[in-house]
Design a protein around this motif. Structure first.
Motif, PDB file in Angstrom:
ATOM      1  N   VAL A 255       0.859  -1.197   0.000  1.00  0.00           N
ATOM      2  CA  VAL A 255       0.000   0.000   0.000  1.00  0.00           C
ATOM      3  C   VAL A 255       0.894   1.245   0.000  1.00  0.00           C
ATOM      4  O   VAL A 255       1.883   1.310   0.738  1.00  0.00           O
ATOM      5  CB  VAL A 255      -0.954   0.007   1.220  1.00  0.00           C
ATOM      6  N   ALA A 285      -6.782   4.706   8.164  1.00  0.00           N
ATOM      7  CA  ALA A 285      -7.881   4.998   7.223  1.00  0.00           C
ATOM      8  C   ALA A 285      -8.519   6.353   7.536  1.00  0.00           C
ATOM      9  O   ALA A 285      -9.501   6.744   6.897  1.00  0.00           O
ATOM     10  CB  ALA A 285      -8.916   3.883   7.271  1.00  0.00           C
ATOM     11  N   LYS A 337      -9.043   1.424   1.512  1.00  0.00           N
ATOM     12  CA  LYS A 337      -7.612   1.715   1.589  1.00  0.00           C
ATOM     13  C   LYS A 337      -6.753   0.451   1.600  1.00  0.00           C
ATOM     14  O   LYS A 337      -5.692   0.405   1.009  1.00  0.00           O
ATOM     15  CB  LYS A 337      -7.337   2.547   2.850  1.00  0.00           C
TER      16      LYS A 337
END
Ligand code: FAD
Length: 355
Positions: A255, A285, A337
Motif C-alpha cells: 500500500v 484509514a 484503503k
C-alpha cells in the motif's frame, strides 16, 4: 422446575453498550434445571431465543428482541485440586480475582474483562497473550438439538482466535451452564505481551502484580468498567484484529504510504496465525481516537472512544442504528484503503440494523 417469565423487559440496562429496545419475554435462569422448561415455553409459543450473559459483547436492536431472552445467572464455584468448576453466571473478573488470591495461575492476563464466565468460551476470550482456550477443560451446556445436558471437552469446543463452535457453526445451539478450568497452583504468571514485559521488568512478578499491571494498562485504554468510570457505554473492542493470509500481507505491505515490512504491526496469536492491528488500520484509514460523526452540525451520540480507536462508544442516547452506521463507515474506509473487511466482534441481537 419453576420458572418466571416476564414481559417487556428493557435490555439496554443489561448491556454495557446501554443500547437497544426490550425483550418481549425474559426469564432469569438461576439453576440449570430451569433451562429446559424455559426453552419449552419459547417452543410452545414459537418464539426465537437469545441467551444473555453479562451483556458486554452484544449490540441490541432499537426494536428490541421479539422472543425470549434467557439471562444466565447460575452462580457458584467448586474447586477440586487444580480444577475449578464455575457457574456460567458468575462474574468473570470476580472469578479471575479469586484465582489470583488463591495463587492459581492461568487467567491473570484476563483481568478486567467484563461479562459472565459462561460468556468466555463463546468467543474464546483473550487478552495480553492469554486465552481461555488454554485453561478450559470442559463446558457443560444444554444442547438444544439433542435436548440433553452435554459436557464438551476442550477439543470439542473448536477454539481459535475469537472463535469457537459456540459462535461458529453451532451458534445458538448450546446454553452454557458451567465451565471447568484447569489452573496451575503456585504457577508462574504468563508475561508474553511486550507492554506487560516492559512494565514488569526482568524479575519474576507475582500473579497479583500481573493482574494489577493488566488492570492499569486496560484503564489507560478505557477498557475497564468501573463504578463512576468512563461516561460512555461500549462493548470493548468493536472489531476483531484481522488474520492475514500471505497474499493479504503482501498486498498490505505494498500500500502506497506503507514502508515494506517493518512498520506494519504484525503479531502472532497462540493459534499460530498472523494478525494485524484493527486499531492501526482504522487510524491509517483516517479515524482518530474520539472521532464523532456530526448529527445536525453537533457531535453525534456514537463515536470512537477518546482512549482507544477500536472501541465504538455510546456517548449518551445512541441508537443501534447510529453505531451500525459508524461501523459501516469505518468498514468501507478500511476496505477502500487496505482491501480488508473488518469483522465486528459484538453479537447483534434482534431485527436489522442489528440482527
Ligand atoms: C470494556 C470492555 C472490554 C472488553 N475486553 C475484552 C477483551 O479484552 N477480550 C475479549 O475477548 N473480550 C473483551 N470484551 C468483550 C466481552 O467482555 C467478552 O466477550 C465477554 O466474555 C462476553 O461475556 P458476556 O457474559 O457479557 O456475554 P454477552 O455479551 O451476554 O453475550 C455474548 C455472546 O455470548 C453468548 N452467551 C453468553 N452467555 C452464554 C451462555 N451461558 N450460554 C450460551 N451462550 C452465551 C450470547 O448468546 C452472545 O452470543 C470486552 C467488553 C467490554 C465492554
Amino acid at each position: 422446575m419453576k420458572i418466571a417469565v416476564k414481559a417487556n423487559v428493557a435490555l439496554a440496562p443489561l448491556t454495557t453498550f446501554e443500547i437497544g429496545g426490550a425483550a418481549r419475554h425474559f426469564c432469569a435462569i438461576t439453576e440449570e434445571g430451569q433451562i429446559p422448561p424455559a426453552l419449552e415455553f419459547a417452543e410452545r409459543q414459537q418464539l426465537p431465543v437469545f441467551v444473555l450473559g453479562g451483556g458486554s459483547n452484544v449490540l441490541v436492536s432499537d426494536a428490541g428482541f421479539p422472543g425470549l431472552v434467557l439471562a444466565i445467572r447460575i452462580v457458584g464455584r467448586q474447586r477440586s485440586g487444580s480444577e475449578v468448576e464455575v457457574g456460567a453466571g458468575e462474574n468473570w473478573d470476580g472469578f479471575v480475582a479469586w484465582c489470583v488470591q488463591q495463587d492459581l495461575a492461568g487467567l491473570e492476563c484476563l483481568s478486567g474483562i467484563p461479562g459472565s464466565t459462561g460468556g468466555t468460551p463463546i468467543q474464546n476470550v483473550g487478552a495480553y497473550g492469554q486465552e481461555v482456550a488454554e485453561t478450559i477443560t470442559a463446558v457443560r451446556a444444554w444442547d438444544r438439538q439433542a435436548r440433553e445436558f452435554v459436557e464438551l471437552g476442550r477439543g470439542d469446543c473448536r477454539f481459535a482466535y475469537r472463535f469457537s463452535r459456540f459462535n461458529g457453526s453451532d451458534g445458538g445451539r448450546y446454553v452454557v451452564s458451567s465451565v471447568r478450568f484447569a489452573l496451575r497452583p503456585g504457577g508462574a504468571p504468563a508475561v508474553r505481551y511486550p507492554d506487560l514485559q516492559k512494565r514488569l521488568g526482568a524479575a519474576q512478578p507475582s500473579l497479583a502484580q500481573v493482574r494489577d499491571t493488566v488492570l492499569a494498562v486496560r484503564r489507560g485504554k478505557g477498557m475497564v468498567i468501573e463504578a463512576g468510570g468512563a461516561p460512555w457505554g461500549s462493548a470493548g473492542s468493536y472489531f476483531k484484529n484481522p488474520v492475514l493470509t500471505a497474499e493479504q500481507y503482501e498486498a498490505l505491505a505494498h500500500v502506497a504510504d506503507l514502508p515494506r515490512g517493518g512498520h506494519l504491526p504484525l503479531f502472532a496469536g497462540p493459534d499460530g496465525q498472523t494478525k494485524t492491528s484493527a486499531a492501526w488500520l482504522i487510524e491509517k484509514a483516517g479515524f482518530a481516537k474520539g472521532f464523532r460523526p456530526l448529527v445536525n452540525g453537533q457531535p453525534g451520540p456514537a463515536g470512537l472512544s477518546p482512549q482507544h480507536t477500536l472501541a465504538l462508544v455510546n456517548y449518551g442516547g445512541a441508537r443501534a442504528a447510529d453505531v451500525f452506521a459508524l461501523q459501516e463507515e469505518i468498514q468501507a474506509a478500511v476496505e477502500a484503503k487496505f482491501g480488508i473487511r473488518l469483522q465486528p466482534e459484538p453479537i447483534f441481537v434482534g431485527p436489522p440494523p442489528c440482527g
